[in-house]
Design a protein around this motif. Structure first.
Motif, PDB file in Angstrom:
ATOM      1  N   UNK A  47       0.831  -1.062  -0.142  1.00 16.71           N
ATOM      2  CA  UNK A  47      -0.064   0.172  -0.047  1.00 16.71           C
ATOM      3  C   UNK A  47       0.775   1.379   0.003  1.00 16.71           C
ATOM      4  N   UNK A  48       2.193   1.103   0.266  1.00 15.01           N
ATOM      5  CA  UNK A  48       2.992   2.255   0.157  1.00 15.01           C
ATOM      6  C   UNK A  48       4.078   2.305  -0.867  1.00 15.01           C
ATOM      7  N   UNK A  49       4.343   3.229  -1.476  1.00 16.55           N
ATOM      8  CA  UNK A  49       5.563   3.375  -2.506  1.00 16.55           C
ATOM      9  C   UNK A  49       6.484   4.168  -2.020  1.00 16.55           C
ATOM     10  N   UNK A  50       7.927   3.570  -2.101  1.00 24.25           N
ATOM     11  CA  UNK A  50       8.929   4.464  -1.852  1.00 24.25           C
ATOM     12  C   UNK A  50      10.031   4.753  -2.743  1.00 24.25           C
ATOM     13  N   UNK A  51      10.772   5.451  -2.775  1.00 22.35           N
ATOM     14  CA  UNK A  51      11.738   5.929  -3.665  1.00 22.35           C
ATOM     15  C   UNK A  51      12.759   4.683  -4.046  1.00 22.35           C
ATOM     16  N   UNK A  52      13.231   4.050  -2.931  1.00 24.62           N
ATOM     17  CA  UNK A  52      14.151   3.075  -3.373  1.00 24.62           C
ATOM     18  C   UNK A  52      13.187   1.678  -4.026  1.00 24.62           C
ATOM     19  N   UNK A  53      11.963   1.688  -3.860  1.00 21.87           N
ATOM     20  CA  UNK A  53      11.197   0.642  -4.374  1.00 21.87           C
ATOM     21  C   UNK A  53      10.987   0.827  -5.880  1.00 21.87           C
ATOM     22  N   UNK A  54      10.739   2.254  -6.126  1.00 18.71           N
ATOM     23  CA  UNK A  54      10.579   3.034  -7.311  1.00 18.71           C
ATOM     24  C   UNK A  54      11.951   2.585  -8.161  1.00 18.71           C
ATOM     25  N   UNK A  98       0.127   8.811  -2.013  1.00 22.15           N
ATOM     26  CA  UNK A  98      -1.297   8.390  -2.242  1.00 22.15           C
ATOM     27  C   UNK A  98      -1.273   7.204  -3.096  1.00 22.15           C
ATOM     28  N   UNK A  99      -0.215   6.687  -3.626  1.00 19.48           N
ATOM     29  CA  UNK A  99      -0.242   5.706  -4.650  1.00 19.48           C
ATOM     30  C   UNK A  99       0.089   4.421  -4.084  1.00 19.48           C
ATOM     31  N   UNK A 100      -0.034   3.454  -4.445  1.00 20.76           N
ATOM     32  CA  UNK A 100       0.262   1.865  -3.906  1.00 20.76           C
ATOM     33  C   UNK A 100       0.803   0.901  -5.207  1.00 20.76           C
ATOM     34  N   UNK A 101       1.265  -0.225  -4.874  1.00 21.05           N
ATOM     35  CA  UNK A 101       1.865  -1.247  -5.807  1.00 21.05           C
ATOM     36  C   UNK A 101       0.768  -1.148  -7.048  1.00 21.05           C
ATOM     37  N   UNK A 102      -0.408  -1.514  -7.041  1.00 19.87           N
ATOM     38  CA  UNK A 102      -1.461  -1.534  -7.988  1.00 19.87           C
ATOM     39  C   UNK A 102      -1.255  -0.338  -9.052  1.00 19.87           C
ATOM     40  N   UNK A 103      -1.145   0.936  -8.364  1.00 17.75           N
ATOM     41  CA  UNK A 103      -0.873   1.724  -9.558  1.00 17.75           C
ATOM     42  C   UNK A 103       0.484   1.828 -10.119  1.00 17.75           C
ATOM     43  N   UNK A 104       1.663   1.361  -9.469  1.00 18.08           N
ATOM     44  CA  UNK A 104       2.851   1.297 -10.097  1.00 18.08           C
ATOM     45  C   UNK A 104       2.596   0.210 -11.253  1.00 18.08           C
ATOM     46  N   UNK A 105       2.278  -0.926 -10.827  1.00 18.23           N
ATOM     47  CA  UNK A 105       2.135  -1.951 -11.896  1.00 18.23           C
ATOM     48  C   UNK A 105       1.243  -1.826 -13.204  1.00 18.23           C
ATOM     49  N   UNK A 106       0.034  -1.102 -12.710  1.00 16.20           N
ATOM     50  CA  UNK A 106      -0.732  -0.662 -13.843  1.00 16.20           C
ATOM     51  C   UNK A 106      -0.225   0.469 -14.616  1.00 16.20           C
ATOM     52  N   UNK A 107       0.337   1.603 -14.208  1.00 14.29           N
ATOM     53  CA  UNK A 107       0.825   2.696 -14.690  1.00 14.29           C
ATOM     54  C   UNK A 107       1.957   2.213 -15.748  1.00 14.29           C
ATOM     55  N   UNK A 141       9.231  -9.513  -8.847  1.00 11.85           N
ATOM     56  CA  UNK A 141       8.433  -8.218  -8.517  1.00 11.85           C
ATOM     57  C   UNK A 141       8.384  -8.436  -6.729  1.00 11.85           C
ATOM     58  N   UNK A 142       8.089  -9.399  -6.363  1.00 10.28           N
ATOM     59  CA  UNK A 142       7.926  -9.836  -4.800  1.00 10.28           C
ATOM     60  C   UNK A 142       9.411  -9.445  -4.151  1.00 10.28           C
ATOM     61  N   UNK A 143      10.384  -9.814  -4.924  1.00  8.92           N
ATOM     62  CA  UNK A 143      11.558  -9.594  -4.487  1.00  8.92           C
ATOM     63  C   UNK A 143      12.204  -8.141  -3.974  1.00  8.92           C
ATOM     64  N   UNK A 144      11.079  -7.192  -4.834  1.00  9.24           N
ATOM     65  CA  UNK A 144      11.752  -5.736  -4.362  1.00  9.24           C
ATOM     66  C   UNK A 144      10.933  -5.166  -3.350  1.00  9.24           C
ATOM     67  N   UNK A 145       9.756  -5.995  -2.893  1.00  9.17           N
ATOM     68  CA  UNK A 145       8.988  -5.285  -1.974  1.00  9.17           C
ATOM     69  C   UNK A 145       9.616  -5.519  -0.563  1.00  9.17           C
ATOM     70  N   UNK A 146       9.339  -4.492   0.416  1.00  9.20           N
ATOM     71  CA  UNK A 146       9.753  -4.849   1.713  1.00  9.20           C
ATOM     72  C   UNK A 146       8.817  -5.658   2.607  1.00  9.20           C
ATOM     73  N   UNK A 147       9.062  -6.109   3.631  1.00  9.33           N
ATOM     74  CA  UNK A 147       8.205  -6.930   4.548  1.00  9.33           C
ATOM     75  C   UNK A 147       7.217  -6.042   5.151  1.00  9.33           C
TER      76      UNK A 147
END
Length: 619
Positions: free
Chosen positions: A339-346, A376-385, A396-402
């Motif tokens: 539910x949260x995007x971060x600069x490192x994730x991007x 205000x955006x989340x993983x679904x936004x990133x994957x869709x956009x 994809x899961x490997x770049x997500x944090x716990x």
């Protein structure tokens, strides 16, 4: 540990005493006790950490069994807002003492800056608060170190462990600042700085191991000849020892939900939940001011939308560190933050993608655009956009944090309710970028958790938010909205122990009729004298918005008098607006009623903080 009476030479009274003592002992104390009891038969001589640091054996021990002590002293300083850094510092200090080092452990606030130039090995563990700021109990040390008064430190070796949250712009900034400043002052880096996200356990352990290795390589450390010494597994009586399960952040307790009530009245703009959880059988204890950590689950509807967007197989096996293999859908529900995007994730996502727009977004120079996209955006936004994604799901899961735990101030007293813990949770819902959004844990508790269900929980100690040791000391509590939760715990505790000191609560919210949280409790305590006085501010009930700081200013003379009489001031709630406004109001009251200028008022509040009479739990 629990001593069983069966086959034991101890009588019932002795057994009860031992069972009270054993769970409170550290590993060091157990080892010492084992050697102490065995000494007449085995000559297994041990030293306490204190005597080891002075290179003096315990009376009756053999000096021949002790090697030379460490020649250098290790200073461990922590800056801690919620208690994590203090707990890590205490753990590190114990490890150092067990290795024979002499250790000075202190919060940065309590450390005498004049002693800095005497330090030999300096280990700093610090959090970052707000917009890259030091924690409250690190502020004065931070300012000193960055001032012209800071001494040259060419004979000091140092290392820094920084805790932070990658969802904030200034991730681990305070730790980075300390690391760079110590180097600029001439200190030698003993071990590289380590920056930790919210899931800090493994990285913190690696940093400790690295620091200990460097110290041991360069120092002669006192050690015990341990050929005849083992950690206590038995008390040399034939009695068996039962291991009591210890629940913690890394091993949470499954707490049953007893009650889940909506505190907000019909027509309220908010939804505030009151949860009561059972702690029966957990051995968990807490003090007023502590928090409860909850490991939440993501919204199943959001998880299913992500799976559909990517056309993944929900049953595909995914391997998770320390967990093993689980279905992909379960991994997204329970293990990863979505539910949260971060600069490192991007940045990591851009490396997996062939999308030029995404690569441009994370490129240097586009920081403001990236910050605006993340908000205000989340993983679904990133994957869709930024589709299509030509990589397997595991990458994809490997770049997500716990998925991190969410902390909530405890709203009950352990002494009053020893088998329960109460929470006050404000439900987070908002609309952004064309979709309804929800807080992970708050909406799970509001919509999907029913009495009888269980939540994964642990107690998070917060030694920086504690009632005065003197029950007769006056207490001022400022907690708008759900920030009032710990003060319900404070007053339950004071009622239980019969505290006689005066208490004053400032509470605020939107509407008296729908948002007066725990109104019946406050009224009862006012009637019985547990709560001496209460001032409320309901901002939407008047033409001009009135907040708690306005009520404080209106009672400035009495407030100043309470502080002069030794009152401790507590603030809990929103940091960005409320806590800042309350702080500024306190400064204004000190100037208005105490005749101080701005600098004197700021110094006065700093002194209150150092005396533990100005404490904040803000988020």
């Amino acid at each position: 540990m629990q001593l069983q009476v069966t086959n034991s030479p101890f009588n019932q009274e002795q057994t009860e005493i031992l069972n009270q003592l054993l769970p409170t002992l550290t590993e060091t104390q157990k080892i010492w006790l084992s050697g102490y009891l065995a000494a007449p038969q085995t000559a297994a001589f041990l030293m306490t950490p204190e005597s080891r640091a002075k290179n003096q054996p315990v009376a009756g021990n053999s000096p021949q069994s002790i090697k030379p002590s460490a020649t250098r002293e290790v200073t461990v300083l922590f800056g801690s807002e919620t208690g994590n850094c203090q707990a890590l510092s205490e753990d590190l200090s114990q490890k150092l003492e067990e290795k024979g080092f002499k250790v000075v452990l202190s919060s940065m606030d309590d450390f005498k800056t004049k002693d800095l130039k005497k330090v030999q090995d300096l280990l700093i563990i610090t959090a970052t608060h707000g917009e890259g700021d030091p924690p409250d109990n690190a502020l004065s040390f931070y300012e000193f170190l960055n001032s012209r008064k800071a001494p040259k430190l060419k004979d000091v070796r140092f290392s820094v462990l920084a805790l932070g949250d990658q969802s904030y712009e200034f991730y681990c900034q305070t730790g980075k600042d300390f690391d760079q400043r110590l180097e600029a002052l001439g200190a030698e880096r003993l071990h590289p700085r380590v920056d930790c996200d919210v899931d800090f356990d493994d990285l913190a352990a690696e940093w400790m191991e690295g620091v200990l290795g460097q110290l041991q390589d360069s120092s002669q450390v006192g050690q015990v000849e341990d050929s005849n010494v083992t950690k206590i597994a038995q008390l040399q009586t034939g009695a068996t020892i039962q291991q009591v399960t210890k629940y913690s952040r890394t091993h949470p307790f499954q707490a049953e939900v007893l009650e889940n009530l909506n505190l907000s009245g019909r027509g309220s703009n908010k939804e505030n939940r009151h949860l009561e959880l059972s702690l029966e059988g957990s051995n968990l204890e807490f003090e007023p001011g502590d928090s409860l950590g909850i490991y939440p689950e993501n919204d199943p509807a959001l998880v299913d939308r992500i799976i559909a967007e990517m056309q993944w197989d929900p049953e595909a096996p995914v391997t998770i560190n320390k967990v093993g293999e689980v279905p992909l859908r379960i991994a997204l529900l329970s293990h990863y933050e979505i539910t949260i995007l971060t600069k490192p994730l991007m940045e990591k996502a851009a490396q997996l993608s062939s999308n030029g727009q995404l690569k441009a977004l994370v490129a240097p120079g586009n920081e403001e655009k990236l910050k605006a996209y993340i908000d205000g955006r989340d993983l679904l936004d990133l994957l869709h956009d930024y589709s299509p994604w030509e990589v397997p799901a595991k990458e994809i899961l490997g770049i997500l944090r716990k998925l991190p735990a969410r902390l909530y101030s405890i709203a009950s007293s352990y002494k009053a309710n020893p088998d329960e813990v109460h929470l006050t949770i404000g439900t987070v819902r908002f609309h952004a970028h064309g979709r309804d959004r929800a807080g992970v844990c708050s909406v799970q508790c509001a919509e999907r958790v029913k009495p009888g269900d269980k939540l994964s929980v642990y107690v998070h100690k917060n030694p920086n938010f504690r009632l005065p040791a003197d029950p007769d000391a006056p207490v001022i509590m400022i907690g708008p909205g759900t920030g009032v939760a710990p003060f319900r715990s404070f007053l339950e505790e004071r009622e239980e122990i019969g505290a006689t000191g005066k208490t004053w609560l400032f509470f605020g919210d939107q509407h008296f009729r729908t948002d007066f949280l725990y109104q019946v409790d406050w009224q009862r305590w006012l009637k019985e004298g547990v709560l001496s006085r209460m001032d409320v501010a309901f901002s939407r009930d008047t033409a001009e918005k009135v907040y708690v700081q306005h009520r404080m200013l209106a009672k400035s003379k009495e407030l100043y008098q309470w502080i002069q009489e030794g009152a401790s001031v507590y603030v809990c709630g929103d940091e960005k607006h409320m806590a800042k406004d309350v702080h500024d109001t306190l400064l204004a009251i000190l100037q208005q009623e105490g005749g101080m200028d701005q600098e004197a008022a700021e110094n006065y509040l700093t002194d209150l903080r150092k005396q533990k009479r100005y404490q904040r739990d803000v988020y």
